[in-house]
Scaffold this motif. Structure first.
Motif, PDB file in Angstrom:
ATOM      1  N   CYS A  82       0.839  -1.189   0.000  1.00 49.45           N
ATOM      2  CA  CYS A  82       0.000   0.000   0.000  1.00 49.45           C
ATOM      3  C   CYS A  82       0.875   1.239   0.000  1.00 49.45           C
ATOM      4  CB  CYS A  82      -0.950   0.007   1.191  1.00 49.45           C
ATOM      5  SG  CYS A  82      -0.170   0.048   2.808  1.00 49.45           S
ATOM      6  N   PHE A  86      -0.834   3.397   4.581  1.00 49.63           N
ATOM      7  CA  PHE A  86      -0.163   2.735   5.702  1.00 49.63           C
ATOM      8  C   PHE A  86      -0.319   3.562   6.978  1.00 49.63           C
ATOM      9  CE2 PHE A  86       3.605   1.968   8.332  1.00 49.63           C
ATOM     10  CZ  PHE A  86       3.525   0.596   8.491  1.00 49.63           C
ATOM     11  N   ALA A  93       3.855   2.802  13.463  1.00 46.14           N
ATOM     12  CA  ALA A  93       4.430   2.350  12.198  1.00 46.14           C
ATOM     13  C   ALA A  93       5.684   1.521  12.455  1.00 46.14           C
ATOM     14  CB  ALA A  93       4.742   3.548  11.309  1.00 46.14           C
TER      15      ALA A  93
END
Length: 72
Positions: free
Chosen positions: A46, A51, A62
């Protein structure tokens, strides 16, 4: 776009822990159902903006989702 090795396992854990139905997740991040399930299976990727939305919706960092640090 390929998913980072091991990310699909962490992604699946985050989805399960969120308690959100998959349909809610993919709609909130603006992803199609088929692309979302490909991502979960480790067969997709993606954009960075997607994301980032995914991390926010799932409540994970993340760094954790990418496997750069432990913990959730």
């Amino acid at each position: 776009m390929a998913i980072i090795r091991g990310m699909s396992d962490r992604l699946q854990k985050a989805v399960n822990k969120s308690g959100l139905p998959p349909k809610t997740i993919w709609k909130r991040i603006g992803m199609s159902e088929s692309r979302f399930y490909a991502l979960l299976a480790g067969d997709g990727g993606c954009y960075a903006s997607t994301f980032a939305k995914l991390c926010v919706v799932l409540g994970v960092s993340a760094d954790w989702l990418l496997g750069l640090k432990g913990g959730e």
